[in-house]
Design a protein around this motif. Structure first.
Motif, PDB file in Angstrom:
ATOM      1  N   SER A  12      13.035  18.664   8.713  1.00 16.98           N
ATOM      2  CA  SER A  12      12.330  17.607   9.440  1.00 16.98           C
ATOM      3  C   SER A  12      11.625  18.164  10.670  1.00 16.98           C
ATOM      4  O   SER A  12      10.488  17.799  10.967  1.00 16.98           O
ATOM      5  CB  SER A  12      13.304  16.507   9.857  1.00 16.98           C
ATOM      6  OG  SER A  12      13.884  15.911   8.731  1.00 16.98           O
ATOM      7  N   ASN A  15       8.550  20.146   9.738  1.00 17.03           N
ATOM      8  CA  ASN A  15       7.447  19.298   9.292  1.00 17.03           C
ATOM      9  C   ASN A  15       6.794  18.542  10.447  1.00 17.03           C
ATOM     10  O   ASN A  15       5.803  17.849  10.234  1.00 17.03           O
ATOM     11  CB  ASN A  15       7.929  18.306   8.224  1.00 17.03           C
ATOM     12  CG  ASN A  15       8.223  18.997   6.918  1.00 17.03           C
ATOM     13  OD1 ASN A  15       7.591  19.987   6.580  1.00 17.03           O
ATOM     14  ND2 ASN A  15       9.183  18.485   6.183  1.00 17.03           N
ATOM     15  N   ALA A  16       7.322  18.670  11.638  1.00 19.07           N
ATOM     16  CA  ALA A  16       6.733  18.042  12.822  1.00 19.07           C
ATOM     17  C   ALA A  16       5.425  18.761  13.165  1.00 19.07           C
ATOM     18  O   ALA A  16       5.225  19.918  12.779  1.00 19.07           O
ATOM     19  CB  ALA A  16       7.696  18.117  13.996  1.00 19.07           C
ATOM     20  N   PRO A  17       4.535  18.086  13.875  1.00 14.22           N
ATOM     21  CA  PRO A  17       3.281  18.755  14.272  1.00 14.22           C
ATOM     22  C   PRO A  17       3.558  20.034  15.057  1.00 14.22           C
ATOM     23  O   PRO A  17       4.467  20.092  15.886  1.00 14.22           O
ATOM     24  CB  PRO A  17       2.596  17.711  15.162  1.00 14.22           C
ATOM     25  CG  PRO A  17       3.209  16.407  14.797  1.00 14.22           C
ATOM     26  CD  PRO A  17       4.606  16.706  14.347  1.00 14.22           C
ATOM     27  N   ARG A  21       6.103  21.332  18.504  1.00 14.99           N
ATOM     28  CA  ARG A  21       7.122  22.390  18.496  1.00 14.99           C
ATOM     29  C   ARG A  21       6.822  23.438  19.561  1.00 14.99           C
ATOM     30  O   ARG A  21       7.716  23.905  20.262  1.00 14.99           O
ATOM     31  CB  ARG A  21       7.204  23.029  17.115  1.00 14.99           C
ATOM     32  CG  ARG A  21       7.776  22.069  16.077  1.00 14.99           C
ATOM     33  CD  ARG A  21       7.859  22.696  14.721  1.00 14.99           C
ATOM     34  NE  ARG A  21       6.493  22.771  14.192  1.00 14.99           N
ATOM     35  CZ  ARG A  21       6.103  23.605  13.244  1.00 14.99           C
ATOM     36  NH1 ARG A  21       6.942  24.459  12.733  1.00 14.99           N
ATOM     37  NH2 ARG A  21       4.873  23.593  12.823  1.00 14.99           N
ATOM     38  N   GLU A  38       7.448  13.188  20.464  1.00 11.50           N
ATOM     39  CA  GLU A  38       6.851  13.390  19.136  1.00 11.50           C
ATOM     40  C   GLU A  38       7.884  13.912  18.141  1.00 11.50           C
ATOM     41  O   GLU A  38       7.959  13.443  17.006  1.00 11.50           O
ATOM     42  CB  GLU A  38       5.679  14.363  19.236  1.00 11.50           C
ATOM     43  CG  GLU A  38       4.966  14.593  17.927  1.00 11.50           C
ATOM     44  CD  GLU A  38       4.195  13.390  17.437  1.00 11.50           C
ATOM     45  OE1 GLU A  38       4.038  13.253  16.212  1.00 11.50           O
ATOM     46  OE2 GLU A  38       3.750  12.578  18.270  1.00 11.50           O
ATOM     47  N   LEU A  39       8.702  14.867  18.558  1.00 14.35           N
ATOM     48  CA  LEU A  39       9.745  15.394  17.672  1.00 14.35           C
ATOM     49  C   LEU A  39      10.785  14.323  17.349  1.00 14.35           C
ATOM     50  O   LEU A  39      11.233  14.206  16.204  1.00 14.35           O
ATOM     51  CB  LEU A  39      10.413  16.614  18.297  1.00 14.35           C
ATOM     52  CG  LEU A  39       9.554  17.870  18.343  1.00 14.35           C
ATOM     53  CD1 LEU A  39      10.262  18.966  19.118  1.00 14.35           C
ATOM     54  CD2 LEU A  39       9.221  18.351  16.950  1.00 14.35           C
ATOM     55  N   GLN A  41      10.278  11.090  17.253  1.00 11.89           N
ATOM     56  CA  GLN A  41       9.659  10.151  16.320  1.00 11.89           C
ATOM     57  C   GLN A  41       9.592  10.723  14.914  1.00 11.89           C
ATOM     58  O   GLN A  41       9.799  10.005  13.928  1.00 11.89           O
ATOM     59  CB  GLN A  41       8.259   9.768  16.804  1.00 11.89           C
ATOM     60  CG  GLN A  41       8.278   8.886  18.016  1.00 11.89           C
ATOM     61  CD  GLN A  41       6.887   8.643  18.587  1.00 11.89           C
ATOM     62  OE1 GLN A  41       5.926   9.320  18.221  1.00 11.89           O
ATOM     63  NE2 GLN A  41       6.789   7.683  19.482  1.00 11.89           N
ATOM     64  N   THR A  42       9.332  12.014  14.804  1.00 13.42           N
ATOM     65  CA  THR A  42       9.297  12.665  13.499  1.00 13.42           C
ATOM     66  C   THR A  42      10.656  12.574  12.809  1.00 13.42           C
ATOM     67  O   THR A  42      10.749  12.283  11.620  1.00 13.42           O
ATOM     68  CB  THR A  42       8.880  14.145  13.649  1.00 13.42           C
ATOM     69  OG1 THR A  42       7.575  14.202  14.225  1.00 13.42           O
ATOM     70  CG2 THR A  42       8.896  14.871  12.321  1.00 13.42           C
ATOM     71  N   VAL A  45      11.348   8.885  11.695  1.00 15.04           N
ATOM     72  CA  VAL A  45      10.598   8.544  10.481  1.00 15.04           C
ATOM     73  C   VAL A  45      11.241   9.213   9.266  1.00 15.04           C
ATOM     74  O   VAL A  45      11.379   8.597   8.206  1.00 15.04           O
ATOM     75  CB  VAL A  45       9.119   8.959  10.628  1.00 15.04           C
ATOM     76  CG1 VAL A  45       8.393   8.909   9.299  1.00 15.04           C
ATOM     77  CG2 VAL A  45       8.428   8.069  11.641  1.00 15.04           C
ATOM     78  N   ALA A  46      11.652  10.459   9.421  1.00 16.68           N
ATOM     79  CA  ALA A  46      12.291  11.163   8.303  1.00 16.68           C
ATOM     80  C   ALA A  46      13.613  10.506   7.929  1.00 16.68           C
ATOM     81  O   ALA A  46      13.961  10.417   6.744  1.00 16.68           O
ATOM     82  CB  ALA A  46      12.512  12.632   8.671  1.00 16.68           C
TER      83      ALA A  46
END
Length: 63
Positions: A12, A15-17, A21, A38-39, A41-42, A45-46
């Motif tokens: 996961s 796969n984050a932007p 990272r 952002e991480l 939220q990623t 969602v996962a």
């Protein structure tokens, strides 16, 4: 909610932007905070898309 395993969590994060990272190590505090959000939220969602875990020992009942 089940606890995710470490391999699933690592995938996961990968796969984050990319900017998120990399930005975790940025010298700018505001950019680090945006990257952390952002991480997070990623991962959320996962987790929502994570397939349900079925116990193979449990017998399924026909509907």
């Amino acid at each position: 909610m089940t606890q995710p395993d470490s391999l699933w969590l690592a995938q996961s994060l990968l796969n984050a932007p990319g900017w998120a990272r990399v930005a975790l190590t940025a010298p700018n505090e505001r950019l680090r905070e945006q990257a952390a959000v952002e991480l997070a939220q990623t991962i959320i969602v996962a987790m929502e898309r994570q397939p349900p875990h079925f116990d193979r020992r449990q017998m399924t009942l026909p509907l």
